[in-house]
Design an enzyme around this catalytic site. Structure first.
Site, PDB file in Angstrom:
ATOM      1  N   TYR A  93       0.824  -1.207   0.000  1.00 19.73           N
ATOM      2  CA  TYR A  93       0.000   0.000   0.000  1.00 19.73           C
ATOM      3  C   TYR A  93       0.859   1.259   0.000  1.00 19.73           C
ATOM      4  O   TYR A  93       0.778   2.099   0.889  1.00 19.73           O
ATOM      5  CB  TYR A  93      -0.940  -0.004   1.210  1.00 19.73           C
ATOM      6  CG  TYR A  93      -1.848  -1.200   1.225  1.00 19.73           C
ATOM      7  CD1 TYR A  93      -2.863  -1.337   0.287  1.00 19.73           C
ATOM      8  CD2 TYR A  93      -1.673  -2.220   2.160  1.00 19.73           C
ATOM      9  CE1 TYR A  93      -3.696  -2.448   0.283  1.00 19.73           C
ATOM     10  CE2 TYR A  93      -2.489  -3.333   2.170  1.00 19.73           C
ATOM     11  CZ  TYR A  93      -3.510  -3.438   1.226  1.00 19.73           C
ATOM     12  OH  TYR A  93      -4.320  -4.552   1.217  1.00 19.73           O
ATOM     13  N   CYS A  94       1.687   1.369  -1.002  1.00 20.95           N
ATOM     14  CA  CYS A  94       2.627   2.481  -1.099  1.00 20.95           C
ATOM     15  C   CYS A  94       2.453   3.160  -2.455  1.00 20.95           C
ATOM     16  O   CYS A  94       1.994   2.535  -3.423  1.00 20.95           O
ATOM     17  CB  CYS A  94       4.059   1.946  -0.957  1.00 20.95           C
ATOM     18  SG  CYS A  94       5.367   3.171  -1.191  1.00 20.95           S
TER      19      CYS A  94
END
Length: 202
Positions: free
Chosen positions: A80-81
């Site tokens: 989740y970057c």
């Protein structure tokens, strides 16, 4: 009448010594014996790669010595970057250059609080969303005092530890660290690609 066979004392003592020696090996310890394909000469395993990590998909232990003699790109990943889409570029890089001796090694990490909570979720994202085929390992710490041994050694040799997800370390065929690339350097970046091509040149 049956005759009872009596072993000479010296032979009996020798047999007991052999059994005792064999049982002295601690349980759970697996000797370091890299697998080598028949008919091939094994590449000497550099100290940096004399390590074992669990594989992402099934947690089977993997000896990094199997990558000795290859150009290795080590990347710490997260699900989740803003850089997560780099998975696509990393897979393309691997697909293009693996026949010439490049391997990409992905190490999921929640050091920066952007990794999924479960290994299953990480694996689903890697394999089903991005079609990753390069080796991925179970989640691990990559920075600070708790960093895994590989990343601790990479940080020591380069003077730079990962400051964010998708930091990259390039290791030569001889097992020496060549260069560190920060997260913003994408897999398509000319400076990374040209360095890889240079290292793969005959």
């Amino acid at each position: 009448m049956l005759k009872t066979a009596i072993l000479p004392f010296a032979l009996l003592a020798a047999l007991i010594g052999t059994v005792s020696s064999a049982s002295a090996q601690p349980t759970g310890v697996v000797p370091h014996r890299p697998t080598v394909a028949a008919g091939t000469t094994p590449a000497a395993c550099p100290a940096l790669l004399k390590q074992n990590f669990k594989r992402l998909q099934d947690e089977a232990p993997q000896d990094l010595c199997q990558y000795a003699g290859k150009v290795v790109l080590v990347v710490n990943t997260a699900s989740y970057c803003g850089f997560t889409k780099q998975y696509e570029g990393l897979e393309k890089l691997y697909a293009k250059y693996s026949p010439r001796g490049l391997v990409v090694l992905g190490f999921p990490s929640n050091d920066f609080k952007q990794e999924a909570a479960s290994t299953k979720e990480i694996a689903d994202l890697c394999y089903n969303t991005y079609g990753v085929k390069f080796p991925m390992f179970a989640p691990t710490a990559v920075s600070g005092a708790g960093a895994n041994p590989l990343h601790a050694a990479l940080a020591k040799q380069t003077g730079k530890e990962p400051k964010w997800n998708f930091a990259k370390y390039l290791i030569g065929r001889d097992g020496k660290v060549v260069e560190h690339f920060p997260s913003k350097v994408t897999p398509e970046d000319p400076q990374l690609v040209s360095k890889i091509e240079q290292m793969l040149a005959p």
